[in-house]
Motif scaffolding. Structure first.
Motif, PDB file in Angstrom:
ATOM      1  N   MET A  51       1.033  -1.093   0.112  1.00 25.42           N
ATOM      2  CA  MET A  51       0.059  -0.032   0.066  1.00 25.42           C
ATOM      3  C   MET A  51       0.869   1.508  -0.121  1.00 25.42           C
ATOM      4  SD  MET A  51      -3.419   1.097   2.680  1.00 25.42           S
ATOM      5  CE  MET A  51      -1.922   1.905   3.673  1.00 25.42           C
ATOM      6  N   VAL A  52       2.256   1.259   0.750  1.00 26.73           N
ATOM      7  CA  VAL A  52       2.981   2.535   0.726  1.00 26.73           C
ATOM      8  C   VAL A  52       3.545   2.482  -0.555  1.00 26.73           C
ATOM      9  CG1 VAL A  52       5.269   3.367   1.663  1.00 26.73           C
ATOM     10  CG2 VAL A  52       2.965   1.878   3.040  1.00 26.73           C
ATOM     11  N   LEU A  53       4.011   1.444  -1.152  1.00 26.39           N
ATOM     12  CA  LEU A  53       4.823   2.172  -2.458  1.00 26.39           C
ATOM     13  C   LEU A  53       3.599   2.162  -2.992  1.00 26.39           C
ATOM     14  CD1 LEU A  53       7.531   1.427  -3.784  1.00 26.39           C
ATOM     15  CD2 LEU A  53       6.857  -0.825  -4.200  1.00 26.39           C
ATOM     16  N   ALA A  54       3.004   1.803  -3.325  1.00 26.84           N
ATOM     17  CA  ALA A  54       1.610   2.174  -5.137  1.00 26.84           C
ATOM     18  C   ALA A  54       0.814   3.941  -4.039  1.00 26.84           C
ATOM     19  CB  ALA A  54       0.214   1.531  -4.112  1.00 26.84           C
ATOM     20  N   ALA A  55       1.067   4.300  -2.829  1.00 28.89           N
ATOM     21  CA  ALA A  55       1.207   5.419  -2.982  1.00 28.89           C
ATOM     22  C   ALA A  55       1.446   6.268  -2.642  1.00 28.89           C
ATOM     23  CB  ALA A  55       0.433   5.583  -1.533  1.00 28.89           C
ATOM     24  N   LEU A  56       2.866   5.593  -3.018  1.00 32.48           N
ATOM     25  CA  LEU A  56       4.028   6.990  -3.271  1.00 32.48           C
ATOM     26  C   LEU A  56       4.783   6.608  -4.785  1.00 32.48           C
ATOM     27  CD1 LEU A  56       7.140   5.405  -1.235  1.00 32.48           C
ATOM     28  CD2 LEU A  56       5.486   7.358  -1.238  1.00 32.48           C
ATOM     29  N   LEU A  57       4.252   5.826  -5.476  1.00 32.27           N
ATOM     30  CA  LEU A  57       4.555   6.170  -6.960  1.00 32.27           C
ATOM     31  C   LEU A  57       3.112   6.486  -7.630  1.00 32.27           C
ATOM     32  CD1 LEU A  57       5.121   2.562  -7.675  1.00 32.27           C
ATOM     33  CD2 LEU A  57       6.837   4.056  -8.128  1.00 32.27           C
ATOM     34  N   VAL A  58       1.868   6.313  -6.854  1.00 33.92           N
ATOM     35  CA  VAL A  58       0.937   7.592  -7.770  1.00 33.92           C
ATOM     36  C   VAL A  58       1.109   9.009  -7.543  1.00 33.92           C
ATOM     37  CG1 VAL A  58      -1.757   7.511  -7.906  1.00 33.92           C
ATOM     38  CG2 VAL A  58      -0.718   5.562  -7.510  1.00 33.92           C
ATOM     39  N   SER A  59       1.404   9.412  -5.782  1.00 39.10           N
ATOM     40  CA  SER A  59       1.682  10.424  -6.083  1.00 39.10           C
ATOM     41  C   SER A  59       2.504  10.689  -6.581  1.00 39.10           C
ATOM     42  CB  SER A  59       1.570  10.674  -4.794  1.00 39.10           C
ATOM     43  OG  SER A  59       2.432   9.948  -3.837  1.00 39.10           O
ATOM     44  N   CYS A  60       3.514  10.301  -7.296  1.00 35.12           N
ATOM     45  CA  CYS A  60       4.967  10.865  -7.786  1.00 35.12           C
ATOM     46  C   CYS A  60       4.375  10.839  -9.644  1.00 35.12           C
ATOM     47  CB  CYS A  60       5.808  10.072  -7.906  1.00 35.12           C
ATOM     48  SG  CYS A  60       7.521   9.825  -7.788  1.00 35.12           S
ATOM     49  N   LEU A  61       3.410   9.763  -9.804  1.00 32.81           N
ATOM     50  CA  LEU A  61       3.002  10.437 -11.076  1.00 32.81           C
ATOM     51  C   LEU A  61       2.216  11.661 -11.420  1.00 32.81           C
ATOM     52  CD1 LEU A  61       3.025   8.474 -13.531  1.00 32.81           C
ATOM     53  CD2 LEU A  61       0.920   7.978 -13.015  1.00 32.81           C
ATOM     54  N   VAL A  62       1.269  11.624  -9.957  1.00 38.16           N
ATOM     55  CA  VAL A  62       0.146  12.735  -9.932  1.00 38.16           C
ATOM     56  C   VAL A  62       1.012  14.096 -10.475  1.00 38.16           C
ATOM     57  CG1 VAL A  62      -1.628  14.121  -8.877  1.00 38.16           C
ATOM     58  CG2 VAL A  62      -1.968  12.287  -9.004  1.00 38.16           C
ATOM     59  N   LEU A  63       2.266  13.953  -9.553  1.00 37.06           N
ATOM     60  CA  LEU A  63       3.184  14.842  -9.519  1.00 37.06           C
ATOM     61  C   LEU A  63       3.889  16.057 -10.749  1.00 37.06           C
ATOM     62  CD1 LEU A  63       4.497  15.935  -5.883  1.00 37.06           C
ATOM     63  CD2 LEU A  63       3.140  17.399  -6.855  1.00 37.06           C
TER      64      LEU A  63
END
Lengths: 104, 89
Positions: B1-13
Motif C-alpha cells: 500500500m505504501v509503495l503504491a501510494a508513493l508511486l501514484v503521488s509521484c505520477l500525479v506530481l
C-alpha cells in the motif's frame, strides 16, 4: 494492525497535499493576473509540500531521515513566502502607472 | 500500500508539473514565468523526496532535495532583484 493505521494516516496526509498542489496549479493556469497567480501558488504549494513531507514521516525510516524532512519543511516555510514577497514587490514597483514611487 | 501510494503521488506530481510548464512557456510577462518555475521547483523537490522513499537503499535523495530547495529559492530571489533593479548585484 497498528502499522496499517499509521501508514493510513500518512496516506491521508499525502492525499491532502496532492489536493493542495492540484488547486495551486489550477490557480496558476486559470487566474488572469500575475499577482493573483502568485497568491494561488504560494499558499497552496507551501501547504501542499508541508503536508506531503509530514505524511512521509509516518512511513518507515530512521530518525535522521525524519529530522531531515523537518529541516526541509522549516526551510520551505521560511523561504517560499520570502521569495513570493520579493517577487510581488518587484512586480508592484515595476508596474506602469500606479507603482510605488516612494520605495526605499 | 505504501509503495503504491508513493508511486501514484509521484505520477500525479509529474503531471501537475507539465500543467505548470504550460504557464512557464505561455506566460505573458517574465514574472509569470518565474512564478511557474518556482512552482515546478517545489514540485521537483517533493518528487525527489518521494524517490528517496521509493528506493530504500538511496536515502541521499533527501539531501539532494534539500540542496534543490536552496537553489530554487536563490533563483527566484535573483530574478526578482533583476526585475526590480536591472542588475543582480
Amino acid at each position: 494492525m497498528l502499522e496499517i493505521i499509521v501508514h493510513g494516516v500518512g496516506v491521508v496526509f499525502i492525499l491532502a497535499g496532492l489536493f493542495f498542489f492540484a488547486a495551486g496549479t489550477l490557480g496558476l493556469i486559470r487566474f488572469p493576473d500575475v499577482l493573483t497567480r502568485m497568491h494561488a501558488t504560494t499558499k497552496c504549494d507551501t501547504l501542499g509540500a508541508g503536508l506531503i513531507l509530514v505524511g512521509l514521516m509516518f512511513f518507515p525510516g530512521t530518525v535522521y531521515l525524519r529530522l531531515k524532512l523537518a529541516v526541509i519543511i522549516v526551510f520551505l516555510w521560511i523561504a517560499n513566502p520570502t521569495a513570493a514577497h520579493y517577487m510581488a514587490r518587484a512586480v508592484y514597483r515595476t508596474e506602469k502607472g500606479d507603482g510605488d514611487a516612494t520605495g526605499s | 500500500m505504501v509503495l503504491a501510494a508513493l508511486l501514484v503521488s509521484c505520477l500525479v506530481l509529474v503531471l501537475l508539473t507539465f500543467a505548470a510548464l504550460y504557464r512557464a512557456i505561455a506566460g505573458p510577462t517574465p514574472a509569470d514565468r518565474v512564478v511557474a518555475i518556482n512552482v515546478i521547483g517545489t514540485k521537483t523537490m517533493v518528487v525527489l523526496v518521494l524517490i528517496g522513499y521509493i528506493f530504500h537503499e538511496a536515502p541521499f535523495y533527501i539531501d539532494v532535495a534539500m540542496v534543490y530547495a536552496l537553489i530554487s529559492f536563490l533563483l527566484t530571489i535573483g530574478v526578482a532583484r533583476y526585475l526590480e533593479r536591472g542588475t543582480i548585484v
